[in-house]
Design an enzyme around this catalytic site. Structure first.
Site, PDB file in Angstrom:
ATOM      1  N   ARG A   1      16.914  14.913 -48.247  1.00 43.59           N
ATOM      2  CA  ARG A   1      16.522  14.542 -49.747  1.00 43.59           C
ATOM      3  C   ARG A   1      17.813  13.774 -50.203  1.00 43.59           C
ATOM      4  O   ARG A   1      17.630  13.077 -51.351  1.00 43.59           O
ATOM      5  CB  ARG A   1      16.388  15.891 -50.665  1.00 43.59           C
ATOM      6  CG  ARG A   1      15.108  16.560 -50.553  1.00 43.59           C
ATOM      7  CD  ARG A   1      15.280  17.636 -51.103  1.00 43.59           C
ATOM      8  NE  ARG A   1      16.141  18.709 -50.474  1.00 43.59           N
ATOM      9  CZ  ARG A   1      15.955  20.234 -50.560  1.00 43.59           C
ATOM     10  NH1 ARG A   1      14.921  20.717 -50.955  1.00 43.59           N
ATOM     11  NH2 ARG A   1      16.975  20.854 -50.073  1.00 43.59           N
TER      12      ARG A   1
ATOM     13  N   ILE B   1      16.190  33.111 -28.997  1.00 44.09           N
ATOM     14  CA  ILE B   1      15.581  33.861 -28.029  1.00 44.09           C
ATOM     15  C   ILE B   1      14.219  33.343 -27.633  1.00 44.09           C
ATOM     16  O   ILE B   1      13.398  32.986 -28.400  1.00 44.09           O
ATOM     17  CB  ILE B   1      15.290  35.327 -28.687  1.00 44.09           C
ATOM     18  CG1 ILE B   1      16.272  35.951 -29.192  1.00 44.09           C
ATOM     19  CG2 ILE B   1      14.619  36.302 -27.498  1.00 44.09           C
ATOM     20  CD1 ILE B   1      16.186  37.327 -29.780  1.00 44.09           C
TER      21      ILE B   1
ATOM     22  N   GLU C   1      17.329  31.824 -45.600  1.00 45.06           N
ATOM     23  CA  GLU C   1      16.380  30.870 -45.911  1.00 45.06           C
ATOM     24  C   GLU C   1      16.904  30.063 -47.129  1.00 45.06           C
ATOM     25  O   GLU C   1      17.693  30.818 -47.927  1.00 45.06           O
ATOM     26  CB  GLU C   1      15.139  31.482 -46.163  1.00 45.06           C
ATOM     27  CG  GLU C   1      14.413  32.076 -44.763  1.00 45.06           C
ATOM     28  CD  GLU C   1      14.391  30.961 -43.624  1.00 45.06           C
ATOM     29  OE1 GLU C   1      13.666  29.819 -43.777  1.00 45.06           O
ATOM     30  OE2 GLU C   1      14.690  31.284 -42.603  1.00 45.06           O
TER      31      GLU C   1
ATOM     32  N   ASP D   1       9.802  36.715 -44.457  1.00 47.89           N
ATOM     33  CA  ASP D   1      10.243  35.818 -43.215  1.00 47.89           C
ATOM     34  C   ASP D   1       9.850  36.760 -41.927  1.00 47.89           C
ATOM     35  O   ASP D   1       9.121  36.065 -40.925  1.00 47.89           O
ATOM     36  CB  ASP D   1      11.661  35.590 -43.301  1.00 47.89           C
ATOM     37  CG  ASP D   1      12.158  34.881 -42.081  1.00 47.89           C
ATOM     38  OD1 ASP D   1      12.067  33.558 -41.759  1.00 47.89           O
ATOM     39  OD2 ASP D   1      12.655  35.603 -41.055  1.00 47.89           O
TER      40      ASP D   1
ATOM     41  N   LYS E   1       6.957  35.613 -39.008  1.00 49.80           N
ATOM     42  CA  LYS E   1       7.483  35.763 -37.797  1.00 49.80           C
ATOM     43  C   LYS E   1       6.239  36.565 -36.896  1.00 49.80           C
ATOM     44  O   LYS E   1       5.890  36.260 -35.516  1.00 49.80           O
ATOM     45  CB  LYS E   1       8.605  36.181 -37.481  1.00 49.80           C
ATOM     46  CG  LYS E   1       9.904  35.024 -38.027  1.00 49.80           C
ATOM     47  CD  LYS E   1      11.313  35.592 -37.850  1.00 49.80           C
ATOM     48  CE  LYS E   1      12.270  34.432 -38.187  1.00 49.80           C
ATOM     49  NZ  LYS E   1      13.452  34.830 -38.628  1.00 49.80           N
TER      50      LYS E   1
ATOM     51  N   GLY F   1      21.171  30.649 -37.264  1.00 43.45           N
ATOM     52  CA  GLY F   1      22.282  29.965 -37.021  1.00 43.45           C
ATOM     53  C   GLY F   1      22.172  28.865 -36.308  1.00 43.45           C
ATOM     54  O   GLY F   1      21.057  28.450 -35.723  1.00 43.45           O
TER      55      GLY F   1
HETATM   56  P1  NAP Z   1      18.523  23.802 -44.822  1.00 39.47           P
HETATM   57  O1  NAP Z   1      19.759  24.120 -44.190  1.00 39.47           O
HETATM   58  O2  NAP Z   1      18.329  24.125 -46.126  1.00 39.47           O
HETATM   59  O3  NAP Z   1      18.048  22.530 -44.300  1.00 39.47           O
HETATM   60  C1  NAP Z   1      16.854  21.742 -44.729  1.00 39.47           C
HETATM   61  C2  NAP Z   1      17.043  20.135 -44.641  1.00 39.47           C
HETATM   62  O4  NAP Z   1      15.948  19.746 -44.961  1.00 39.47           O
HETATM   63  C3  NAP Z   1      18.106  19.532 -45.498  1.00 39.47           C
HETATM   64  O5  NAP Z   1      18.867  18.382 -44.827  1.00 39.47           O
HETATM   65  C4  NAP Z   1      17.399  19.104 -46.541  1.00 39.47           C
HETATM   66  O6  NAP Z   1      17.935  17.632 -47.267  1.00 39.47           O
HETATM   67  C5  NAP Z   1      16.050  18.375 -45.939  1.00 39.47           C
HETATM   68  N1  NAP Z   1      14.856  18.785 -46.876  1.00 39.47           N
HETATM   69  C6  NAP Z   1      14.244  19.812 -47.213  1.00 39.47           C
HETATM   70  N2  NAP Z   1      13.195  19.441 -48.029  1.00 39.47           N
HETATM   71  C7  NAP Z   1      13.157  18.151 -47.994  1.00 39.47           C
HETATM   72  C8  NAP Z   1      12.072  17.028 -48.431  1.00 39.47           C
HETATM   73  N3  NAP Z   1      10.937  17.672 -49.205  1.00 39.47           N
HETATM   74  N4  NAP Z   1      12.145  15.917 -48.127  1.00 39.47           N
HETATM   75  C9  NAP Z   1      13.388  15.669 -47.219  1.00 39.47           C
HETATM   76  N5  NAP Z   1      14.163  16.311 -47.056  1.00 39.47           N
HETATM   77  C10 NAP Z   1      14.129  17.722 -47.066  1.00 39.47           C
HETATM   78  O7  NAP Z   1      17.330  24.661 -43.651  1.00 39.47           O
HETATM   79  P2  NAP Z   1      17.627  25.282 -42.353  1.00 39.47           P
HETATM   80  O8  NAP Z   1      18.245  26.571 -42.531  1.00 39.47           O
HETATM   81  O9  NAP Z   1      18.066  24.185 -41.401  1.00 39.47           O
HETATM   82  O10 NAP Z   1      16.105  25.482 -41.976  1.00 39.47           O
HETATM   83  C11 NAP Z   1      15.122  24.681 -41.677  1.00 39.47           C
HETATM   84  C12 NAP Z   1      13.959  25.327 -40.969  1.00 39.47           C
HETATM   85  O11 NAP Z   1      14.287  26.029 -39.693  1.00 39.47           O
HETATM   86  C13 NAP Z   1      13.029  26.259 -41.799  1.00 39.47           C
HETATM   87  O12 NAP Z   1      11.649  26.166 -41.691  1.00 39.47           O
HETATM   88  C14 NAP Z   1      13.836  27.592 -41.470  1.00 39.47           C
HETATM   89  O13 NAP Z   1      12.990  28.455 -41.790  1.00 39.47           O
HETATM   90  C15 NAP Z   1      13.883  27.387 -39.883  1.00 39.47           C
HETATM   91  N6  NAP Z   1      14.858  28.300 -39.192  1.00 39.47           N
HETATM   92  C16 NAP Z   1      16.069  28.337 -39.601  1.00 39.47           C
HETATM   93  C17 NAP Z   1      17.034  28.966 -38.850  1.00 39.47           C
HETATM   94  C18 NAP Z   1      18.334  29.082 -39.490  1.00 39.47           C
HETATM   95  O14 NAP Z   1      19.087  29.925 -38.875  1.00 39.47           O
HETATM   96  N7  NAP Z   1      18.886  28.556 -40.651  1.00 39.47           N
HETATM   97  C19 NAP Z   1      16.549  29.644 -37.754  1.00 39.47           C
HETATM   98  C20 NAP Z   1      15.327  29.523 -37.313  1.00 39.47           C
HETATM   99  C21 NAP Z   1      14.366  28.710 -38.005  1.00 39.47           C
HETATM  100  P3  NAP Z   1      19.488  17.654 -48.039  1.00 39.47           P
HETATM  101  O15 NAP Z   1      20.410  18.083 -46.765  1.00 39.47           O
HETATM  102  O16 NAP Z   1      19.489  16.437 -48.401  1.00 39.47           O
HETATM  103  O17 NAP Z   1      19.232  18.899 -49.071  1.00 39.47           O
HETATM  104  N1  HSE Z   2      16.311  33.354 -42.226  1.00 41.04           N
HETATM  105  C1  HSE Z   2      15.947  33.673 -40.681  1.00 41.04           C
HETATM  106  C2  HSE Z   2      16.784  34.906 -40.367  1.00 41.04           C
HETATM  107  C3  HSE Z   2      16.435  32.477 -39.992  1.00 41.04           C
HETATM  108  O1  HSE Z   2      17.595  35.308 -41.107  1.00 41.04           O
HETATM  109  O2  HSE Z   2      16.350  35.414 -39.261  1.00 41.04           O
HETATM  110  C4  HSE Z   2      15.955  32.628 -38.512  1.00 41.04           C
HETATM  111  O3  HSE Z   2      14.473  32.600 -38.728  1.00 41.04           O
END
Ligand code: NAP
Ligand code: HSE
Length: 436
Positions: free
Chosen positions: A48, A139, A193, A204, A208, A305
């Site tokens: 973004r 996992i 999230e 969440d 899952k 993470g």
């Molecule tokens: P995040 O840190 O908030 O990163 C989201 C990224 O997507 C950012 O780079 C953001 O851009 C970009 N973005 C968001 N909306 C957008 C849009 N409409 N158009 C273009 N770019 C957009 O999120 P995250 O923690 O990486 O999580 C991403 C996904 O993985 C989610 O579905 C989450 O549920 C899943 N997940 C996360 C984890 C975890 O541990 N964090 C684990 C498993 C699964 P900017 O950087 O410019 O803001």
């Molecule tokens: N927000 C999620 C959690 C990320 O804490 O488990 C992993 O899916």
């Protein structure tokens, strides 16, 4: 595919997970190329805010804010979606699948709401939609259910699937942190999230569970039908009372196949201190799956993470890329079969319970509670009383197995008694008799 000897990928998102994916692709590039049989080449990374500081592994020339630029790339093979959310992610994935591209996603929210429809589309288009990172971070639970247990009938599963809740409950119990302090740290560590109420209110974990139910029980169920509660109302006293009874409080997702219906629920619960799930601490997740032929099987590891999640995303990328090179794209996705299933009403679920009644300290209170429980066929197992002062006490009880609906009715009756001095708490207890 333009060149059979290169797999071209683009990422939607470069946040916690996207940054980790690019780092892993860079660190392991030679190794991954030998595993796939071709190098994995990054084309574009959609974000973004193009001015934001990115992981070193993200080259400036890749970054774009134009989804059109990413999706219209004629040379693209695989799209990795790690932006999260439903609208944009759903539209872009749909477009990629219609083009026959392979798709890898970590987005459980999208899968819980539109998973069956997107999987059907991938099958129609003869391509793959892979989603290992959507449950359990690093996992390999999706692979285990989809491949390793394909020969068995999964009868039940239950586990800790939200790293943020588990991290917060651990810090609150072990270090006496407040809810707000624990949440801030979970956010800083990249576990939570973008909208953290998805974590702490249980959504969440419910998403899952819907994804797990697709694979474990072949169940197509609606996320909003899964009874769900989070960890907001728990306080330090609940942890203390649970410990005094020999339990720890964990946030659990529970699923069981009842043939005609599926039981699915998400809530905090008391877990016996001797149970392996009780010692799953911090950001760790653990999922216990029980197969009819296999018996119980436990999968545990880091559930959130950047790097653990990147491991799952990149493993999917390797699989999808290999399948494309081998000319068998879509084979893995075709193996996922689902039918619409009804969810067992929570009121019919059997469980033992922990009860906490804040009451006035006066004669007849205990008799009133015991008689209301008795009237609904609920038998008390253990009991003690604490004294916070000012004429108030907490009465803590555990019950033998009871029907959830009866317990709710008893709580409604007791709540109206004039000696009740605050909110009544009731939490199910994980026990072998019901594996609740
Ligand atoms: P995040 O840190 O908030 O990163 C989201 C990224 O997507 C950012 O780079 C953001 O851009 C970009 N973005 C968001 N909306 C957008 C849009 N409409 N158009 C273009 N770019 C957009 O999120 P995250 O923690 O990486 O999580 C991403 C996904 O993985 C989610 O579905 C989450 O549920 C899943 N997940 C996360 C984890 C975890 O541990 N964090 C684990 C498993 C699964 P900017 O950087 O410019 O803001
Ligand atoms: N927000 C999620 C959690 C990320 O804490 O488990 C992993 O899916």
């Amino acid at each position: 595919m333009q060149d059979a000897k290169t797999i071209r990928i683009s990422l939607l998102g470069c946040g916690t997970v996207g940054g980790g994916v690019l780092r892993l692709l860079k660190q392991n590039s030679a190794y991954l190329a030998s595993r796939v049989g071709a190098p994995l080449v990054v084309r574009k990374v959609l974000v973004r805010d193009p001015t934001k500081e990115r992981d070193d592994a993200c080259e400036r020339g890749w970054v774009t804010t134009s989804a059109e630029e990413v999706l219209s790339d004629p040379e693209l093979d695989v799209l990795v979606e790690v932006i999260g959310g439903e609208q944009d992610a759903g539209a872009l994935i749909e477009r990629a699948l219609r083009r026959g591209l392979g798709v890898v996603t970590a987005n459980k929210l999208l899968l819980a709401r539109r998973g069956p429809e997107l999987l059907d589309l991938a099958v129609q288009q003869g391509t793959d939609l892979a989603f290992e990172a959507s449950v359990g971070g690093g996992i390999p639970v999706i692979r285990t259910l989809r491949e390793a247990l394909t020969s068995d009938w999964v009868e039940q599963l239950h586990g800790i699937v939200n790293g943020t809740c588990n991290y917060m409950l651990t810090r609150m119990r072990e270090d006496g942190w407040s809810f707000e302090q624990a949440l801030r740290e979970a956010q800083r560590l990249g576990y939570a999230e973008a909208e953290p109420s998805l974590d702490v209110d249980g959504h969440d974990a419910a998403q899952k569970l819907v994804v797990l139910a697709m694979l474990a029980f072949g169940a197509r169920v609606r996320e909003d039908k899964v009874p769900t509660s989070g960890i907001r109302t728990l306080d330090a006293d609940d942890h203390r009372f649970a410990a005094r009874l020999g339990y720890r409080i964990k946030h659990l997702a529970v699923g069981r196949d009842h043939r005609d219906k599926v039981e699915l629920r998400v809530h905090p619960a008391l877990v016996p201190e001797g149970d392996v799930l009780a010692s799953v601490s911090g950001v760790l997740n653990a999922i216990r799956v029980e197969g009819r032929a296999l018996g119980p099987c436990l999968l545990s590891g880091r559930g959130a993470g950047a790097m653990p999640t990147a491991v799952s995303v990149v493993a999917d990328l390797v699989d999808v890329a290999r399948a494309r090179l081998a000319g068998v794209a879509g084979l893995a996705t075709r193996g996922i079969q689902m039918e619409t299933r009804e969810i067992l009403p929570l009121q019919e679920v059997l469980s033992s319970f922990y009860l906490r009644f804040p009451v006035q300290d006066r004669p007849g209170v205990l008799a009133g509670i015991a008689s209301a429980l008795g009237a609904f066929g609920i038998s008390i197992e253990q009991m003690f009383q604490t004294n916070p002062g000012k004429g108030l006490v907490d009465i803590i009880m555990t019950t033998h197995q009871a029907r959830w609906g009866n317990l709710e009715n008893a709580m409604r009756t007791i709540y109206n008694y004039d000696f009740i001095a605050g909110d009544i708490r009731f939490l199910p207890i994980l026990r072998d008799e019901s594996a609740s």
